[in-house]
Design a protein around this motif. Structure first.
Motif, mmCIF file in Angstrom:
data_model
loop_
_atom_site.group_PDB
_atom_site.id
_atom_site.type_symbol
_atom_site.label_atom_id
_atom_site.label_comp_id
_atom_site.label_asym_id
_atom_site.label_seq_id
_atom_site.Cartn_x
_atom_site.Cartn_y
_atom_site.Cartn_z
ATOM 1 N N ILE A 231 -38.394 30.705 2.384
ATOM 2 C CA ILE A 231 -38.026 29.338 2.763
ATOM 3 C C ILE A 231 -38.364 29.076 4.222
ATOM 4 N N MET A 232 -38.062 30.041 5.090
ATOM 5 C CA MET A 232 -38.350 29.855 6.509
ATOM 6 C C MET A 232 -39.844 29.717 6.769
ATOM 7 N N ARG A 233 -40.662 30.472 6.045
ATOM 8 C CA ARG A 233 -42.115 30.344 6.207
ATOM 9 C C ARG A 233 -42.589 28.969 5.761
ATOM 10 N N LEU B 201 -30.816 28.418 11.716
ATOM 11 C CA LEU B 201 -32.251 28.625 11.530
ATOM 12 C C LEU B 201 -32.944 27.422 10.923
ATOM 13 N N ALA B 202 -32.189 26.555 10.256
ATOM 14 C CA ALA B 202 -32.741 25.352 9.638
ATOM 15 C C ALA B 202 -31.792 24.194 9.894
ATOM 16 N N VAL B 203 -32.328 22.995 9.766
ATOM 17 C CA VAL B 203 -31.552 21.769 9.970
ATOM 18 C C VAL B 203 -31.674 20.927 8.715
ATOM 19 N N ARG B 204 -30.530 20.463 8.197
ATOM 20 C CA ARG B 204 -30.567 19.601 7.010
ATOM 21 C C ARG B 204 -30.311 18.157 7.415
ATOM 22 N N ARG B 205 -30.894 17.241 6.650
ATOM 23 C CA ARG B 205 -30.738 15.809 6.916
ATOM 24 C C ARG B 205 -30.772 15.060 5.593
ATOM 25 N N ARG B 206 -29.815 14.169 5.414
ATOM 26 C CA ARG B 206 -29.765 13.372 4.190
ATOM 27 C C ARG B 206 -30.632 12.131 4.352
ATOM 28 N N GLU B 207 -31.388 11.835 3.315
ATOM 29 C CA GLU B 207 -32.223 10.639 3.277
ATOM 30 C C GLU B 207 -32.028 10.013 1.904
ATOM 31 N N GLY B 208 -31.130 9.015 1.811
ATOM 32 C CA GLY B 208 -30.760 8.496 0.507
ATOM 33 C C GLY B 208 -30.038 9.577 -0.271
ATOM 34 N N SER B 209 -30.484 9.838 -1.486
ATOM 35 C CA SER B 209 -29.865 10.883 -2.311
ATOM 36 C C SER B 209 -30.541 12.234 -2.136
ATOM 37 N N TRP B 210 -31.572 12.300 -1.300
ATOM 38 C CA TRP B 210 -32.312 13.544 -1.083
ATOM 39 C C TRP B 210 -31.801 14.242 0.178
ATOM 40 N N ILE B 211 -31.846 15.591 0.164
ATOM 41 C CA ILE B 211 -31.552 16.395 1.347
ATOM 42 C C ILE B 211 -32.853 17.055 1.795
ATOM 43 N N TYR B 212 -33.249 16.790 3.040
ATOM 44 C CA TYR B 212 -34.460 17.394 3.595
ATOM 45 C C TYR B 212 -34.087 18.515 4.555
ATOM 46 N N ARG C 215 -35.693 21.250 7.626
ATOM 47 C CA ARG C 215 -36.761 21.566 8.556
ATOM 48 C C ARG C 215 -36.354 22.796 9.359
ATOM 49 N N ALA C 216 -37.321 23.539 9.836
ATOM 50 C CA ALA C 216 -37.022 24.714 10.652
ATOM 51 C C ALA C 216 -36.459 24.273 11.997
ATOM 52 N N ALA C 217 -35.490 25.013 12.498
ATOM 53 C CA ALA C 217 -34.881 24.699 13.794
ATOM 54 C C ALA C 217 -35.672 25.390 14.898
ATOM 55 N N THR C 218 -36.803 24.802 15.253
ATOM 56 C CA THR C 218 -37.599 25.318 16.356
ATOM 57 C C THR C 218 -36.993 24.863 17.673
ATOM 58 N N GLU C 219 -37.564 25.318 18.787
ATOM 59 C CA GLU C 219 -37.067 24.875 20.092
ATOM 60 C C GLU C 219 -37.166 23.373 20.245
ATOM 61 N N ALA D 175 -38.137 32.681 18.128
ATOM 62 C CA ALA D 175 -38.562 34.081 18.012
ATOM 63 C C ALA D 175 -38.558 34.538 16.556
ATOM 64 N N VAL D 176 -37.625 34.024 15.766
ATOM 65 C CA VAL D 176 -37.591 34.359 14.341
ATOM 66 C C VAL D 176 -38.870 33.890 13.660
ATOM 67 N N ALA D 177 -39.323 32.690 13.996
ATOM 68 C CA ALA D 177 -40.563 32.165 13.401
ATOM 69 C C ALA D 177 -41.741 33.072 13.738
ATOM 70 N N ARG D 178 -41.793 33.537 14.981
ATOM 71 C CA ARG D 178 -42.888 34.437 15.366
ATOM 72 C C ARG D 178 -42.784 35.773 14.633
ATOM 73 N N LEU D 179 -41.551 36.263 14.482
ATOM 74 C CA LEU D 179 -41.334 37.525 13.772
ATOM 75 C C LEU D 179 -41.808 37.437 12.322
ATOM 76 N N LEU D 180 -41.519 36.326 11.659
ATOM 77 C CA LEU D 180 -41.925 36.165 10.263
ATOM 78 C C LEU D 180 -43.442 36.045 10.134
ATOM 79 N N SER D 181 -44.063 35.446 11.130
ATOM 80 C CA SER D 181 -45.524 35.374 11.125
ATOM 81 C C SER D 181 -46.132 36.774 11.211
ATOM 82 N N ILE D 182 -45.567 37.604 12.082
ATOM 83 C CA ILE D 182 -46.039 38.991 12.208
ATOM 84 C C ILE D 182 -45.762 39.761 10.924
ATOM 85 N N ALA D 183 -44.579 39.529 10.331
ATOM 86 C CA ALA D 183 -44.221 40.221 9.090
ATOM 87 C C ALA D 183 -45.225 39.928 7.982
#
Length: 329
Positions: free
Chosen positions: A18-20, A55-66, A68-72, A82-90
């Protein structure tokens, strides 16, 4: 302890996947469920763990929940970046994880294509009306070039595009801004914009549902605010202008692209325009009332409608202008 919560959240392969995915694009829970081929309740539980860990941010838009990654740049921190970079290396080091991520991206392509198809259907349904309106004023390319010139010379910083519509302004300014928040009241328009903007970096562009009469942001959150062909929908322009002033930092700029005053009454019925353009004195006065110092407007004549661009600067609490800006935030 936040570090412990993050490490616990990463202790599951589905959450790593999910994070990727969220590092690439903002996704609804239902879309994630489709990509991962897991039930929505299960995906929702994983999403809650990631959000609780920051690590992630949720946002409601109508009846949908979106999600997004919590980047800087998006409510994150150096630790979440740093977690995002770690997963890229992984993914580079772990062949099995890489294969799973690649399969997820194949599934994600279907989501992207579905969004684009729906956007194309919307444009086809509205093409005649939009073309008719465009024929009346200066070509979009000339207006965009003039707006670029009006804002050049200093960083855009964090930019709020109010009434983003199809997201064109986000496309235009994504290179020059440190971050763009594209706001619209219409769920339908946000879905069109999401399809058009999904090729842009997820950490730089955020779509938000909201009303320009009550912006869902803290005070002094942005360096630039843009109203592109939006203010004529406001029965009382002072209300959205006050909100724009509130969310701008002292010294920040507002740019308004709209029609000069005209007499084409049919635009009220066909396009729901609340106001038939603006007189210079009227809009400059409204800007002054709401805490701005204006520059002379720029004009672009069209067939029957004249487009004008008004740029003004937010005056600080002491009534003085901040004439120099720091590097874009």
């Amino acid at each position: 302890m936040r570090t412990e919560a993050i490490l616990r959240a990463l202790g599951d392969t589905t959450r790593l996947r999910i994070m990727r995915l969220l590092g690439t694009i903002e996704l609804a829970v239902g879309e994630l469920s489709q990509v991962l081929q897991q039930s929505q309740p299960r995906v929702s539980r994983h999403a809650s763990i990631l959000c609780d860990a920051g690590l992630a941010v949720r946002r409601r838009e109508g009846s949908w929940i979106y999600l997004r990654a919590a980047t800087e740049a998006a409510q994150g921190s150096p630790l979440t970046a740093a977690v995002a970079r770690l997963l890229s290396i992984a993914e580079q080091e772990d062949a099995e994880f890489a294969a799973q991520c690649e399969e997820d991206r194949v599934q994600l392509a279907a989501i992207r294509n579905a969004r684009e198809d729906k956007a194309a259907e919307w444009f086809e349904a509205h093409a005649t009306e939009w073309d008719d309106l465009r024929r009346r004023h200066s070509p979009d390319e000339k207006v965009e070039a003039a707006l670029n010139r009006a804002l050049e010379g200093e960083p855009l910083g964090e930019l709020l595009d109010i009434g983003t519509g199809t997201g064109r302004m986000a496309e235009l300014f994504v290179e020059g801004a440190s971050r763009i928040v594209a706001l619209d009241k219409s769920l339908e328009m946000l879905r069109v914009a999401r399809a058009k903007l999904q090729h842009l970096p997820a950490e730089k562009v955020e779509l938000v549902q909201g009303d320009f009469l009550s912006l869902p942001f803290d005070s002094a959150s942005f360096d630039t605010v843009l109203f592109h062909q939006v203010l004529h929908y406001a029965p009382d322009p002072l209300v959205p202008l006050r909100e724009a002033a509130r969310v701008l930092r002292p010294g920040g700029r507002i740019a308004i692209v709209d029609f000069a005053a005209h007499q084409q009454e049919e635009l009220r019925e066909r396009f729901q325009h609340a106001r038939l353009g603006f007189e210079d004195g009227q809009l400059v006065g409204a800007l002054e009332q709401t805490g701005f110092a204006s520059e002379p407007p720029r004009s672009l004549e069209g067939d029957t409608l004249e487009v004008r661009i008004w740029v003004a600067r937010r005056i600080d609490a002491l009534g003085t202008r901040e004439t120099t800006r720091k590097a874009a935030r």
